[in-house]
Motif scaffolding. Structure first.
Motif, PDB file in Angstrom:
ATOM      1  N   LEU A  64       0.839  -1.202   0.000  1.00  8.41           N
ATOM      2  CA  LEU A  64       0.000   0.000   0.000  1.00  8.41           C
ATOM      3  C   LEU A  64       0.876   1.254   0.000  1.00  8.41           C
ATOM      4  N   ALA A  65       1.891   1.252   0.817  1.00  3.74           N
ATOM      5  CA  ALA A  65       2.779   2.424   0.883  1.00  3.74           C
ATOM      6  C   ALA A  65       3.430   2.675  -0.484  1.00  3.74           C
ATOM      7  N   ASP A  66       3.899   1.600  -1.131  1.00  8.89           N
ATOM      8  CA  ASP A  66       4.492   1.739  -2.461  1.00  8.89           C
ATOM      9  C   ASP A  66       3.485   2.296  -3.464  1.00  8.89           C
ATOM     10  N   THR A  67       2.266   1.818  -3.366  1.00 12.87           N
ATOM     11  CA  THR A  67       1.224   2.264  -4.303  1.00 12.87           C
ATOM     12  C   THR A  67       0.987   3.762  -4.148  1.00 12.87           C
ATOM     13  N   LEU A  68       0.882   4.187  -2.882  1.00 14.68           N
ATOM     14  CA  LEU A  68       0.591   5.602  -2.641  1.00 14.68           C
ATOM     15  C   LEU A  68       1.772   6.484  -3.030  1.00 14.68           C
ATOM     16  N   GLU A  69       2.958   5.928  -2.894  1.00 11.07           N
ATOM     17  CA  GLU A  69       4.158   6.727  -3.111  1.00 11.07           C
ATOM     18  C   GLU A  69       4.619   6.682  -4.568  1.00 11.07           C
ATOM     19  N   LYS A  70       4.551   5.502  -5.170  1.00 15.33           N
ATOM     20  CA  LYS A  70       5.179   5.337  -6.483  1.00 15.33           C
ATOM     21  C   LYS A  70       4.193   5.282  -7.648  1.00 15.33           C
ATOM     22  N   VAL A  71       2.954   4.987  -7.361  1.00 10.06           N
ATOM     23  CA  VAL A  71       1.993   4.817  -8.461  1.00 10.06           C
ATOM     24  C   VAL A  71       1.006   5.984  -8.527  1.00 10.06           C
ATOM     25  N   VAL A  72       0.339   6.234  -7.417  1.00  6.35           N
ATOM     26  CA  VAL A  72      -0.751   7.212  -7.434  1.00  6.35           C
ATOM     27  C   VAL A  72      -0.317   8.598  -7.928  1.00  6.35           C
ATOM     28  N   PRO A  73       0.857   9.104  -7.527  1.00  7.80           N
ATOM     29  CA  PRO A  73       1.218  10.458  -7.981  1.00  7.80           C
ATOM     30  C   PRO A  73       1.375  10.579  -9.499  1.00  7.80           C
ATOM     31  N   ASP A  74       1.655   9.492 -10.186  1.00  3.30           N
ATOM     32  CA  ASP A  74       1.771   9.568 -11.645  1.00  3.30           C
ATOM     33  C   ASP A  74       0.539   9.041 -12.358  1.00  3.30           C
ATOM     34  N   LEU A  75      -0.555   8.966 -11.632  1.00  2.86           N
ATOM     35  CA  LEU A  75      -1.839   8.819 -12.309  1.00  2.86           C
ATOM     36  C   LEU A  75      -2.331  10.238 -12.556  1.00  2.86           C
ATOM     37  N   VAL A  76      -3.211  10.411 -13.509  1.00  3.44           N
ATOM     38  CA  VAL A  76      -3.947  11.671 -13.563  1.00  3.44           C
ATOM     39  C   VAL A  76      -5.134  11.477 -12.630  1.00  3.44           C
ATOM     40  N   GLN A  77      -5.368  12.442 -11.755  1.00  5.23           N
ATOM     41  CA  GLN A  77      -6.403  12.268 -10.718  1.00  5.23           C
ATOM     42  C   GLN A  77      -7.784  12.586 -11.299  1.00  5.23           C
ATOM     43  N   TRP A  78      -8.327  11.610 -11.996  1.00  2.00           N
ATOM     44  CA  TRP A  78      -9.634  11.804 -12.626  1.00  2.00           C
ATOM     45  C   TRP A  78     -10.732  12.085 -11.603  1.00  2.00           C
ATOM     46  N   ASN A  79     -10.530  11.627 -10.384  1.00  2.00           N
ATOM     47  CA  ASN A  79     -11.597  11.815  -9.387  1.00  2.00           C
ATOM     48  C   ASN A  79     -11.300  13.009  -8.490  1.00  2.00           C
ATOM     49  N   HIS A  80     -10.682  14.017  -9.026  1.00  3.76           N
ATOM     50  CA  HIS A  80     -10.246  15.216  -8.307  1.00  3.76           C
ATOM     51  C   HIS A  80     -11.222  16.347  -8.625  1.00  3.76           C
ATOM     52  N   PRO A  81     -11.552  17.195  -7.636  1.00  3.44           N
ATOM     53  CA  PRO A  81     -12.502  18.291  -7.929  1.00  3.44           C
ATOM     54  C   PRO A  81     -11.982  19.301  -8.948  1.00  3.44           C
ATOM     55  N   ALA A  82     -10.679  19.292  -9.240  1.00  2.00           N
ATOM     56  CA  ALA A  82     -10.145  20.211 -10.257  1.00  2.00           C
ATOM     57  C   ALA A  82      -9.839  19.493 -11.572  1.00  2.00           C
ATOM     58  N   PHE A  83     -10.342  18.284 -11.729  1.00  2.00           N
ATOM     59  CA  PHE A  83     -10.193  17.584 -13.012  1.00  2.00           C
ATOM     60  C   PHE A  83     -11.335  18.006 -13.936  1.00  2.00           C
ATOM     61  N   HIS A  84     -10.978  18.619 -15.052  1.00  2.00           N
ATOM     62  CA  HIS A  84     -11.998  19.088 -15.996  1.00  2.00           C
ATOM     63  C   HIS A  84     -11.710  18.611 -17.413  1.00  2.00           C
ATOM     64  N   GLY A  85     -10.882  17.589 -17.564  1.00  2.00           N
ATOM     65  CA  GLY A  85     -10.503  17.116 -18.892  1.00  2.00           C
ATOM     66  C   GLY A  85     -11.593  16.245 -19.501  1.00  2.00           C
ATOM     67  N   TYR A  86     -11.538  16.087 -20.818  1.00  2.00           N
ATOM     68  CA  TYR A  86     -12.417  15.154 -21.541  1.00  2.00           C
ATOM     69  C   TYR A  86     -13.853  15.347 -21.063  1.00  2.00           C
ATOM     70  N   PHE A  87     -14.513  14.261 -20.589  1.00  2.00           N
ATOM     71  CA  PHE A  87     -15.741  14.480 -19.842  1.00  2.00           C
ATOM     72  C   PHE A  87     -15.449  14.033 -18.433  1.00  2.00           C
ATOM     73  N   SER A  88     -15.546  14.957 -17.491  1.00  2.00           N
ATOM     74  CA  SER A  88     -15.268  14.614 -16.091  1.00  2.00           C
ATOM     75  C   SER A  88     -16.051  13.367 -15.738  1.00  2.00           C
ATOM     76  N   THR A  89     -15.349  12.323 -15.386  1.00  2.00           N
ATOM     77  CA  THR A  89     -16.041  11.150 -14.894  1.00  2.00           C
ATOM     78  C   THR A  89     -15.819  11.160 -13.404  1.00  2.00           C
ATOM     79  N   CYS A  90     -16.764  10.650 -12.663  1.00  2.00           N
ATOM     80  CA  CYS A  90     -16.643  10.807 -11.229  1.00  2.00           C
ATOM     81  C   CYS A  90     -17.195   9.582 -10.522  1.00  2.00           C
ATOM     82  N   ALA A  91     -16.396   9.027  -9.632  1.00  2.00           N
ATOM     83  CA  ALA A  91     -16.852   7.910  -8.810  1.00  2.00           C
ATOM     84  C   ALA A  91     -17.178   8.446  -7.424  1.00  2.00           C
ATOM     85  N   SER A  92     -18.444   8.276  -7.012  1.00  2.00           N
ATOM     86  CA  SER A  92     -18.859   8.738  -5.691  1.00  2.00           C
ATOM     87  C   SER A  92     -18.525   7.669  -4.650  1.00  2.00           C
TER      88      SER A  92
END
Ligand code: PLP
Length: 490
Positions: A64-92
């Protein structure tokens, strides 16, 4: 005899699950400090993640620590309130939790008998969604993985209805086969072309009907194209109309298009992947298209209804058409249906299928129809505010305004002087370049994420609003980031 190697113990599962939920909570507590995206060096990323297969199992805390440190930061945060690309998709949140239970049960909803409640629930949520978007709720329906595939399946059914020979048996290459044709606007999504490739119809037989000054398909030119094809012996298979086009979120005029289709007995498929759920918003009701005019319809709750990927609903009011194309039952999949039940494997080529209905059920029940309506209405209002800012600003334009919360913006600074963009090729290229740089800089900053398109006015910055966490201060911050970046780039 040795002990079974087995899984984690249920106690460990709960402990690790607690760690994970805590990490997710922390992510969302601090999400405004998380960059939406960051510049990424591909070679460095690949080498950072590359490793040999671990010989022995590792501790979950470390994974989990590796995932949060090494993977998540280089995802684009599609579920972020400032994501406005393409069509904002959102998981509640309810959708996210439903995915966990779905994975835990891991049922296969291919046949009624392989998981009766999964099929029963799928039918319920399909009916709910049909009611929300104004489609006849007795239509055939099925949950599929993405709007592109939904369109492919609908067009397969339309093709089999339209062609005289038995395509299922003879394939497309029958000696007496006529040339099949699909009509869609010059604004339609590339999934229509991909369907034509996949179905053996061919790209050259996708007729792109020009759109009007508001980017809507022109029914008069559609009628001409169909009449011309009929006169030369080609077979119109389907018209694909779009409600919420990809570049500017325009909607094709369904009533006159349906009228042309009816006149010639041509199947109308409505791609409302983006636009469909705005039928819930009362202030838009007077201006929206009537989705029930489609012989088939696709809507994408993964885009606008806060249901996690993937979660697309396909409907077909020509009951039996999908199953005529896709029903094929080998001995090992036979079942008796004395009680009027049915098998979802008959409605698409997909056999093994996950329990997608649960996340719909949880999301819709958690927010209710009124809650979903309020959230979509809020997105529409924020988008309208953003359009007003652009319109009121001497350096910004808001070309091709949509009724949906997709905002196209174009920075055209006064300082360019009296250059007439309509005739001055050079000035136009400079403005395009400027806007492209703004998109790059904004996305590199991590403060917001936008995408782009090229329309008749030129290069536009596309801002899609619709994350369930977005607030007024987020959209105000977005506008500040855009204007600040534009001045800097200039
Ligand atoms: C998003 C979209 C698609 C493609 O949807 P997928 O689910 O990504 O396949 C097709 N058509 C329209 C109009 C869309 O907005």
């Amino acid at each position: 005899m040795r002990d079974a190697p087995g899984d984690w113990s249920p106690v460990d599962f709960e402990r690790h699950g607690g760690q994970l939920l805590a990490a997710i909570r922390e992510h969302f507590d601090n999400v405004r400090d998380v960059p939406v995206a960051r510049p990424c060096d591909a070679a460095e990323l690949i080498s950072r993640l590359d490793s040999n297969i671990p010989e022995d199992g590792e501790d979950f805390s470390r994974i989990l620590a590796d995932t949060l440190e090494k993977v998540v930061p280089d995802l684009v945060q599609w579920n972020h309130p400032a994501f406005h690309g393409y069509f904002s998709t959102c998981a509640s949140f309810p959708g996210i939790l439903a995915e966990t239970l779905t994975a835990a049960l891991n049922v296969n909803a291919m046949l009624w008998k392989t998981s009766p409640a999964a099929s029963a629930l799928e039918r319920v949520v399909l009916r709910w969604v049909a009611n929300m978007v104004g489609y006849p709720d007795r239509s055939d329906g099925v949950l599929v993985s993405g709007a592109s595939l939904a369109t492919l399946y609908a067009l397969a059914a339309a093709r089999d209805v339209a062609l005289d020979h038995d395509v299922r048996d003879q394939g497309m290459g029958s000696p007496n086969a006529a040339v099949p044709r699909i009509y869609t606007s010059d604004q339609a999504h590339s999934s229509v072309d991909k369907a034509a490739i996949t179905l053996g119809i061919g790209l050259r037989n996708v007729v792109r009907i020009p759109s009007d000054e508001h980017y809507r398909m022109r029914p008069d030119l559609l009628a001409e194209a169909i009449a011309g094809d009929l006169a030369s012996g080609r077979v119109p298979v389907a018209v694909v109309a779009t409600v919420g086009t990809t570049s500017v979120a325009a909607a094709d005029p369904l009533a006159p298009i349906a009228e042309v289709c009816q006149r010639h007995g041509v199947w109308l498929h409505v791609d409302a992947a983006y636009g469909g759920f705005f039928a819930l918003v009362p202030r838009l009701r007077g201006v929206l298209e009537d989705l029930s005019l489609g012989d088939s319809l696709v809507v994408n709750p993964q885009k606008t209804l806060f249901v996690p990927l993937d979660a697309t609903a396909l409907y077909c009011r020509r009951n039996g058409a999908l199953t005529n194309t896709f029903r094929l039952v080998p001995e090992y999949l036979t079942s008796a249906h004395a009680d009027g039940t049915f098998d979802y494997m008959d409605f698409s080529p997909q056999l093994g299928r996950g329990f997608r209905a649960l996340k719909y059920w949880w999301v819709i029940r958690s927010f209710g129809r009124a809650g979903l309506e309020a959230r979509l209405d809020f997105a529409v209002e924020m988008a309208e505010w953003l359009r007003e800012q652009a319109r009121d600003h001497a350096d910004w334009q808001c070309p091709a305004p949509s009724v949906y919360p997709l905002v196209c913006l174009r920075y055209v600074p006064r300082s360019l002087g009296s250059a007439d963009l309509a005739t001055d090729e050079c000035a136009r290229a400079a403005v395009n370049e400027l806007n492209a740089r703004i998109v790059e800089e904004v996305n590199a900053s991590g403060a917001a994420y936008v995408s782009h398109s090229v329309i008749r006015d030129g290069f536009v910055i596309r801002v899609s609003i619709g994350n369930i966490h977005s607030t007024w201060s987020d959209v105000e911050r977005l506008w500040a980031v855009l204007t600040r970046t534009a001045e800097k780039v200039l």
